[in-house]
Scaffold this active site. Structure first.
Site, PDB file in Angstrom:
ATOM      1  CG  ASP A   1      -1.643   1.188   1.519  1.00  0.00           C
ATOM      2  OD1 ASP A   1      -2.188   1.744   0.548  1.00  0.00           O
ATOM      3  OD2 ASP A   1      -1.715   1.614   2.699  1.00  0.00           O
TER       4      ASP A   1
ATOM      5  CG  ASP B   1      -1.593   7.603   0.490  1.00  0.00           C
ATOM      6  OD1 ASP B   1      -0.562   8.193   0.142  1.00  0.00           O
ATOM      7  OD2 ASP B   1      -2.644   7.594  -0.182  1.00  0.00           O
TER       8      ASP B   1
END
Ligand SMILES: [Mg+2]
Length: 187
Positions: free
Chosen positions: A17, A19
């Site tokens: 991922d 952020d």
């Protein structure tokens, strides 16, 4: 919980991922490089991880595009900066997939759905989801990981309770995970 002893080599894939894993999760949308702040230690972590994994893939929900808070061009500029900085520090990301859709669209592409991972598998048929680890700071990352049959690593805010069927490992950061894998001690 009994942990499998993972012996990770170049046939493994790391799905990250963005952020909250690579850059600091901010309130607003990261629509320029000034707002893109690498998390402490993450560049060193990516260098270590690049030596361990055959593929490193970023899968990121970016509904700021769907909301017209940022353009695809702005996102590309941020990603070019991210890739360049990672490379300058000895690491690599093989490809970035982003889902621009609004949550309300319930797109198959947007996490927790599997579209971005399936797209990566199309582009890189050698990816084996059973030899993959998905790292994220949200439940939707863990859900994507389990839907594709991968191992999951949570690096988000401390949890008081969690579903052991959804989360295989918990680390405080990507750096901590990279240290453990570098010592070959993810057991
Ligand atoms: Mg996140």
């Amino acid at each position: 919980m009994q942990k499998p002893n993972l012996s990770i080599d170049h046939s493994w894939t790391l799905f990250l991922d963005r952020d909250g894993v690579i850059n600091v999760h901010s309130e607003g949308y990261v629509n320029n490089i000034k707002n893109f702040i690498f998390i402490d230690g993450v560049l060193e972590a990516l260098k270590k991880l690049s030596n361990i994994f055959g593929k490193i893939i970023v899968v990121t929900n970016q509904q700021g595009i769907g909301k017209k808070m940022m353009t695809v061009e702005e996102l590309h500029i941020v990603h070019e900066y991210m890739l360049k900085t990672i490379k300058q520090n000895g690491g690599r990301i093989d490809k970035i997939y982003f889902a621009p859709h609004l949550e309300s669209e319930n797109s198959q592409y947007r996490k927790p759905n599997t579209g971005m991972a399936l797209h990566a598998k199309q582009d890189f048929p050698e990816i084996d989801f059973k030899k993959s680890i998905v790292v994220g700071d949200s439940l939707s990352d863990m859900q994507l990981g389990k839907k594709i049959g991968a191992y999951t690593v949570y690096v988000g805010k401390p949890l008081t309770t969690y579903d052991p069927l959804l989360i295989d490992y918990i680390f405080s950061s990507l750096y901590k995970l990279s240290e453990m894998l570098n010592n070959n001690s993810l057991i």
